[in-house]
Design a protein around this motif. Structure first.
Motif, short mmCIF file in Angstrom:
data_model
loop_
_atom_site.label_atom_id
_atom_site.label_comp_id
_atom_site.label_asym_id
_atom_site.label_seq_id
_atom_site.Cartn_x
_atom_site.Cartn_y
_atom_site.Cartn_z
N UNK A 270 12.15 -31.05 40.27
CA UNK A 270 12.23 -29.89 39.54
C UNK A 270 11.75 -28.61 40.34
N UNK A 271 12.20 -27.39 40.58
CA UNK A 271 11.68 -26.03 40.98
C UNK A 271 11.46 -25.19 40.11
N UNK A 272 10.66 -24.16 40.58
CA UNK A 272 10.19 -23.22 39.48
C UNK A 272 11.58 -22.21 39.57
N UNK A 273 12.10 -21.91 38.22
CA UNK A 273 13.31 -21.28 37.98
C UNK A 273 12.77 -19.76 37.43
N UNK A 274 13.17 -18.94 37.71
CA UNK A 274 12.84 -17.55 36.81
C UNK A 274 14.22 -16.95 36.71
N UNK A 275 14.44 -16.66 35.53
CA UNK A 275 15.66 -15.89 34.80
C UNK A 275 15.12 -14.68 34.26
N UNK A 276 16.00 -13.57 34.93
CA UNK A 276 15.57 -12.04 34.24
C UNK A 276 17.05 -11.91 33.39
N UNK A 277 16.60 -11.69 32.19
CA UNK A 277 17.75 -11.71 30.98
C UNK A 277 17.87 -10.26 30.45
N UNK B 206 17.29 -4.42 27.03
CA UNK B 206 16.17 -4.75 27.07
C UNK B 206 15.96 -5.99 28.04
N UNK B 207 14.78 -6.09 28.78
CA UNK B 207 14.68 -7.03 29.76
C UNK B 207 13.78 -8.18 29.20
N UNK B 208 13.84 -9.42 29.57
CA UNK B 208 13.05 -10.61 28.99
C UNK B 208 13.02 -11.54 30.44
N UNK B 209 11.97 -11.91 30.78
CA UNK B 209 11.58 -12.74 32.05
C UNK B 209 11.42 -14.07 31.27
N UNK B 210 12.37 -15.01 31.82
CA UNK B 210 11.71 -16.52 31.43
C UNK B 210 11.55 -17.06 32.77
N UNK B 211 10.58 -18.14 32.89
CA UNK B 211 10.10 -19.03 33.70
C UNK B 211 9.77 -20.35 33.50
N UNK B 212 10.23 -21.40 34.10
CA UNK B 212 10.18 -22.79 33.69
C UNK B 212 10.56 -23.46 34.92
N UNK B 213 10.05 -24.74 34.82
CA UNK B 213 10.48 -25.79 35.95
C UNK B 213 12.05 -26.45 35.45
N UNK B 214 12.93 -26.27 36.50
CA UNK B 214 14.16 -26.76 36.07
C UNK B 214 14.67 -27.41 37.14
N UNK C 72 23.35 -9.62 27.62
CA UNK C 72 24.16 -8.96 28.20
C UNK C 72 24.46 -9.83 29.83
N UNK C 73 23.47 -9.83 30.34
CA UNK C 73 23.54 -10.50 31.99
C UNK C 73 22.22 -11.43 32.28
N UNK C 74 22.27 -12.36 32.93
CA UNK C 74 21.21 -13.09 33.55
C UNK C 74 21.28 -13.21 34.90
N UNK C 75 20.18 -13.31 35.54
CA UNK C 75 19.79 -13.37 37.24
C UNK C 75 18.97 -14.49 37.23
#
Length: 89
Positions: free
Chosen positions: A13-20, A32-40, A64-67
């Motif tokens: 697993x590696x650290x994953x960050x998603x900007x939603x 609106x922006x939401x930052x999600x971070x978890x091992x994935x 809307x979009x996810x990076x």
């Protein structure tokens, strides 16, 4: 005790960050922006997929979009047993 996060890193697993980016339910033109971070696990990201399924099912703000950014912090090949310790003075 060994932490759960460390054990996951050893499993690949590696650290994953998603900007939603999502739209506000009452004002759809506002993002609106939401930052999600978890091992994935890349490249399928099952933990992120589960979170996004929860979002679509339970939350009112349409996506809307996810990076996504992913980094493997520790790989199994980087950990080796050591037979001795050398001390330098």
């Amino acid at each position: 005790m060994v932490s759960t996060d460390f054990m996951r890193q050893l499993e690949g697993y590696g650290l994953t960050t998603a900007t939603i980016l999502y739209r506000m339910p009452d004002h759809l033109s506002v993002l609106q922006t939401y930052i999600w971070q978890q091992y994935d696990l890349a490249p399928r990201f099952p933990v992120l997929q589960d979170f996004l399924a929860f979002w679509k099912r339970e939350l009112e703000g349409p996506l809307h979009s996810i990076t996504v950014a992913h980094s493997r912090l520790i790989r199994p090949a980087e950990i080796r047993n050591v037979n001795g310790v050398f001390t330098l003075h």
